[in-house]
Every structure is written in structure tokens, then in C-alpha cells.
Enzyme design. Sequence first.
Site, PDB file in Angstrom:
ATOM      1  N   SER A 290       0.825  -1.196   0.000  1.00  0.00           N
ATOM      2  CA  SER A 290       0.000   0.000   0.000  1.00  0.00           C
ATOM      3  C   SER A 290       0.872   1.264   0.000  1.00  0.00           C
ATOM      4  O   SER A 290       1.682   1.447  -0.898  1.00  0.00           O
ATOM      5  CB  SER A 290      -0.961  -0.030   1.190  1.00  0.00           C
TER       6      SER A 290
ATOM      7  N   ASP B 181      -2.452   6.175  -4.062  1.00  0.00           N
ATOM      8  CA  ASP B 181      -1.283   5.514  -3.483  1.00  0.00           C
ATOM      9  C   ASP B 181      -0.790   4.418  -4.428  1.00  0.00           C
ATOM     10  O   ASP B 181      -1.397   4.170  -5.477  1.00  0.00           O
ATOM     11  CB  ASP B 181      -1.600   4.998  -2.079  1.00  0.00           C
TER      12      ASP B 181
END
Length: 572
Positions: A151, A310
Amino acid sequence: MSSIANETIQSRYEAWLNDPMIDEATKSELRGIAGQEKEITDRFYRELEFGTGGLRGVMGAGTNRMNAYTVGKATQGLANWLLARAGGSVPSVVIAHDSRNNSPEFALDSALVLAGNGIKTYLFRGLRPTPQLSFAVRTLGASSGIVITASHNPPEYNGYKAYGSDGCQLIPEDAEQVIAAIGAIGFDAIKRVSQEDAEAQGLLVWLEEDADRQYIDTVIGESLNQELLQGELGERFSVVFTPLHGTGNTPVREALKGIGFRNVHVVPEQEQPDGYFSTVKSPNPEEREAFELAIRLAKQVNADIIIGTDPDADRMGAVVKDNKGEYVVLTGNQSGALMVHYKLSVLRDRGLLPDNGVVIKTIVTSEMGADIARSYGAEVENTLTGFKYIGEKMTRYEQTGERSFLFGYEESYGYLSGTYARDKDAIVAAMLICEAAAYYSSQGKTLYDVLEELYGTFGYYLEGLESRTLKGFDGVQKIGAIMNDWRENPPVEVAGVKIAEALDYSGGLEGLRPENVLKYKLEDGSWFCLRPSGTEPKIKIYFGVKKESSQASASALRALRETVMSRVDGAV
């Protein structure tokens, strides 16, 4: 640490050095830390835990690191679990990966381990967003999914997330069974075949562009006002976008183009994949620093909105102009509230708002979006932190028809509109918030103006987040000590306000699973929550207030934050 623990750690270290299954490059890395007791301890004091969110850790050699051995063992354990549940049928798994270093290698190796177990794998040829993995599991009718990503973590990290057949990350009951399956095997139990053999046997299937088109078309289908952007507004309204070196670049641009945005500027320095994320300290759209280059470009082109995703494109951040013309980063709570308001208002005005609609959020997410949803007649449900819990509720309602899912979100910049996936999706969120901004622009308003209107109607909600990173074995102990301190010695008042209710979720509360979370509600409606992160070496402390003015809220939040953090930091 006791001498027994030290001996155990040293024996694990030496076992890797002597294990014939471990390659020479890995052993060379380990020889390089000989005599470094602290480093050896951090690498070997535990096995990298496959928790309810999968694996996540620093890359390198050792049992507490992300490497080919820990990834291979996790995949073998997942394979054993899938085969045990298959009842004689052949399971199938979809695999995707992000732009991080070693992500392509970990993804392919996972596929070859699955093939070694006779499990068919669908593998994307290049980096793809996490939500597209969730979508593909559902559309292909696969038994499971894997995405290789950490992530928004720093570049030294990577991770491994596993999904069920509904496209949702494994719920705790299933994750615990996979964890047990992983714990029952050693490296010598890992089965692999070559890529050539996997392809020849039809056990490795590469996903092509039609899979991308199906996903993008589905995301575009969540648009509420495509016709609005077909004319002059689609040309005039200016968007700046940064994928932060990750997977969002192509799909976000395709989605925006698909609904009519024709004035989109991508930050050139952050457009291409880069596992080192060399232009930012952290590739996290929650942080203003990540938007520095985007804001610079926005000032040059006079952008109406800035969006960022992201690395695995499951989180989306937005930046808008305030009433002074300055660019301000919206919080996840603010973006979520705006999208809830936009979607529900459009559905209501068109007579399409279902009577049994539900908005789902987490217990640490602001109540502002909940109040907005209720004002439109929607139900609101809370879950523990983690989008898998939102996805789990979605699947249940899809099966029972009891509720119609409208929107799901969490304060940490994760949103989902639509039922095509079971994970947060920065692609649909980027499209929806840009569409909302253009819609209000056609009425002479900015998103900042709309936010101020909502504050005037529902109250000045203000939230905050503090986190303390505590790495390694000592960090785990410190986080545990902090939680024990608050649990065993709960406050009577904080910042001069009495505690109205202390909630300890470790025993299970409000119909939710047990989890190591403490939440305190104050008599003035404020609240704060302590929660160890499930994916990072952090403890997170969340705060929420609501007052009659922005100044009063800011003052209350500051007092609450300072009082709580003085105690937390005193224990570190």
C-alpha cells in the site's frame, strides 16, 4: 529478552545459514549481519505474521522479512487451505501486483507455487490496482486472489494480501485457517514448477487488455452525471493527478476520460512506476508532502482539483481551493462526507434512492458522513477498521437483499461506490470526487464551498490522527504496554471533560468481532480511540469533535489531542 529467547533467535539465524533450501545470495546477506545482535533479533525474533490483512514487512533475509521464502510459504499454506476446501474441484486464483521493488517477482513466484499444487492462476502481465484484483476475482469466479503490495508504506516494505471468492480480503475466520495451514509447514513443503511448465499445463493464464476494459467500463458505470461533462465543462474543468509512481496512472486517466474530462494534467515526475518512490518521503495521499509537486503544477495550470492515488490505487486523496484560492488537502473524512452527500443527493433528486439504502463506515471514521446519510433516509452501519469488514457486510446484503449498498468508506482515504468489488477503490473515488467538483462548479460552487455548507447544517466536525512508529521486538512490547495502561487505568476525564463511555472492543462489542481497540466517548460528544495498526509497527490514536464553530472545534481538538498524547508519549 531472556537468554532462552536469545538462544532461539540465534538458532533460527544459524538454521537459515545452514538450510540447503536457502539460496547463496540470501545466506551472504545474513553473513553480513553476523555479530549484530539487534539486527539478527529483529529479523528472527518471530515469523513474519500472516495476519487478517496478510503479510506486510521490510524486504530482506530472515523469518521476519518479506522474501521469496516467506512469500512461498504463505502461498503454499494458502494452496493447502484452498485444496482442503475444494471438495475435489480445481481451485483458481487471480494475482496482481503494484510497482514496488520485487512485486513482479513475488507475484510470479506465487503463481508458480500455486501451479505446483495444481491450482490454476490468472496473472496480470504488469502492475494493476488492488481493486481491479478484487473485481477480477468476482468476474472470473475465482476461489481466491492475491495482491502483492504494501500500500502506502515506505519503499523498503512489501506485502501480500489474500482474498476470498467474493473478492473481499479474507475475513478473520478464514485468515486464521490459512495462518494455521502456513504454520504447519516448512520451506521444504513448498511446491513449485517452472513458468514454462505452468503455462504448458494451462495452470498459468495471463490476463490481457480485455480484463482492463471490463474493469474500467464498470467503474465508469458508477458515474452519476456523464452528460454534464460532454460539453464545455469537460474541456474547461481542470484536473491535476498524481499516481505517486504507482498503479493508478492509466486507470484513473481512462476513467476520467471515459466520463468526459478532457483537461487532465498528470504530474510528470510521478507518472512512471518507481519502487523507490524517489520524489516523496512516503507515497501516501494522506500527507500534504506527497502533493507538493502536484500543487506546484496545479498553480501553473490553475487546476480546479488535485487528486492523488497511493501505489496500489486503493486510497485516494483530494486537494481543493479554499475561499482564499489556496490549495488545501481534504481529510479522508471530508472527502467521504462530500461523496456521500453528492451521490445521495443526485439519487434522491432522480427518484433512485432505495428505501433500504445503507452507508457503511468504520468506528474511527467521522460521524459527519453518517449524519448526512441519515438526512437522506439511509441507514448507517459501523465496522471495525479494515475494508474487509465493509466488504463482508456488502456480501451479506447482496445475498440477503436486506440492504442496498450505497457507499462505503474509512477515514484513511478508502472509498467504494458500487458493488463490483469488495475493496476500497481509488479509481472510482477519483472519478466520483472529480465529477462532484465539476457538478458543483456548474452551480458556481467549489467543493470547499459545499463542505462549508455541510458544516453549517450538520455542525463543525473536526478529526485528528496521531501515530507513533515503534519498530522491532521492543516496539511490539511498548505498544502492548500502552494499550494495557489505558485498559487497566481508564481515565475519568480528559481535557476537563468527563468520560461518558469507555468501549473495549477486545471482548467484542456492538455485534463486532473482538479486536484490540479502545474507544472513549466524552460527555460533550467528543471521542478518541487507541488502535495498534494491523499492517505497520504503529499505534494509532484517533480524535473526533463537533462544536458550533470551526474555532471552537479546533480548540477542543487541540486540548483533547494534547492531553491524550501526553499520556501516550509518557509511556513510550
